[in-house]
Design an enzyme around this catalytic site. Sequence first.
Site, short mmCIF file in Angstrom:
data_model
loop_
_atom_site.label_atom_id
_atom_site.label_comp_id
_atom_site.label_asym_id
_atom_site.label_seq_id
_atom_site.Cartn_x
_atom_site.Cartn_y
_atom_site.Cartn_z
N CYS A 1 70.30 38.00 50.08
CA CYS A 1 69.15 37.77 50.96
C CYS A 1 68.05 37.02 50.21
O CYS A 1 67.73 37.37 49.07
CB CYS A 1 68.62 39.09 51.49
SG CYS A 1 67.25 38.89 52.66
N CYS B 1 61.75 41.62 49.16
CA CYS B 1 61.37 43.01 49.40
C CYS B 1 61.57 43.81 48.10
O CYS B 1 62.69 43.88 47.59
CB CYS B 1 62.19 43.61 50.53
SG CYS B 1 62.14 42.65 52.05
N CYS C 1 64.49 46.42 47.71
CA CYS C 1 65.82 46.16 48.27
C CYS C 1 66.82 45.63 47.26
O CYS C 1 66.60 44.57 46.65
CB CYS C 1 65.70 45.18 49.44
SG CYS C 1 67.29 44.92 50.27
N CYS D 1 75.04 51.34 63.99
CA CYS D 1 74.12 50.25 63.65
C CYS D 1 74.77 49.30 62.66
O CYS D 1 75.37 49.74 61.67
CB CYS D 1 72.83 50.83 63.06
SG CYS D 1 71.54 49.57 62.84
N CYS E 1 73.42 49.31 67.72
CA CYS E 1 72.14 48.88 67.17
C CYS E 1 72.40 47.80 66.13
O CYS E 1 73.46 47.79 65.51
CB CYS E 1 71.44 50.08 66.53
SG CYS E 1 69.88 49.70 65.68
N CYS F 1 63.63 50.27 67.47
CA CYS F 1 63.74 51.20 66.35
C CYS F 1 62.89 50.64 65.23
O CYS F 1 63.19 49.57 64.69
CB CYS F 1 65.20 51.33 65.92
SG CYS F 1 65.46 52.36 64.45
N ARG G 1 63.69 59.76 62.94
CA ARG G 1 64.92 59.80 62.15
C ARG G 1 64.64 60.08 60.67
O ARG G 1 63.88 59.35 60.02
CB ARG G 1 65.68 58.48 62.27
CG ARG G 1 67.02 58.47 61.53
CD ARG G 1 67.84 57.25 61.87
NE ARG G 1 68.07 57.21 63.31
CZ ARG G 1 68.02 56.11 64.05
NH1 ARG G 1 67.74 54.95 63.50
NH2 ARG G 1 68.26 56.17 65.35
#
Length: 330
Positions: free
Chosen positions: A58, A62, A65, A102, A134, A194, A266
């Site tokens: 990616c 972040c 991550c 998901c 999801c 979400c 969650r």
Amino acid sequence: MSNLNNSIRTDWEMDEIREIYHKPILELMVEAANVHRQHQTGSEVQVCTLLSVKTGGCPEDCAYCPQAARYQTGVKAHGLLKDEEVLEAATRAKNAGSTRFCMGAAWREVRDNRDFDRVLGMVTQVNDMGLEVCCTLGMVNEYQAERLKQAGLYAYNHNLDTSGDHYSNIITTRKYEDRLNTIDHVRKAGISVCSGGIIGLGETTKDRIEMLHVLATMPEHPESVPVNALVPVAGTPLEHQPRVSVWDMIRMIATARITMPKTMVRLSAGRSTMSVAEQALCFLAGANSIFSGDKLLTTPNPDFNEDQAMFALLGLEPRKAFKNALEPAN
């Protein structure tokens, strides 16, 4: 300040949320438990499974991550999984009691290409299995959100991560407004939202309260709010962050429950380091959804057997798929 009435508020003041968050912990848990039982089935927990359908590489930065290409974290990048692999994983999840599946792809944003077309096909096939499907694919525009809805997508995950003020300390490759815009596009398409965040990113208590305020004052509350504790990963800028206290998780969960009574809250990342007793306190404070399965994208998570044993011990049962759609509005 209590929310023990039938109205769902979206006009919370920051001071009100701060007052709730800072209540004595036992008083806070009792109030959250009461709100939870007024608006939800207390013994019911939604079991979700998250599969990384495209891992690593990616371009975002972040700080938490392991899938960011710029960090050396040992995560092996792979392209989009084959349809058969995804459907096999969805079948295993369904057989183990999950009702939401998901699919996550390590993309900065969705692009209108062959890979997105393939994801749309996966969405349709998983939806046909009777699972709430999801996706978390990065930023989407209105047209892409519409295509996902037409394919049968039930929910879209796009976390705020933290407060607007702290956001640039964690991510510089996109803006906080980009997050909010994607959520707006998803909502306009009629897809369930979400969106939650991560604690343990070096944020202040004020940042946590501000993030909850953004969520609780959206025109419609997110149908699902994941509360994640940072799982520090070697090679990321946040690798040396200390573990988040379970009491901090409980304050976040309880405040989310009181301010967003009908939302699924969650208990997400960080659950693998929690004892069953700690998780039980989180359920008591209003959590009613978990991810189950051995991984959350690339980080460890309790497996299905452990969770089934915990459910039996605590008297919890899995929530049925599409429950909100099947029940008449109150």
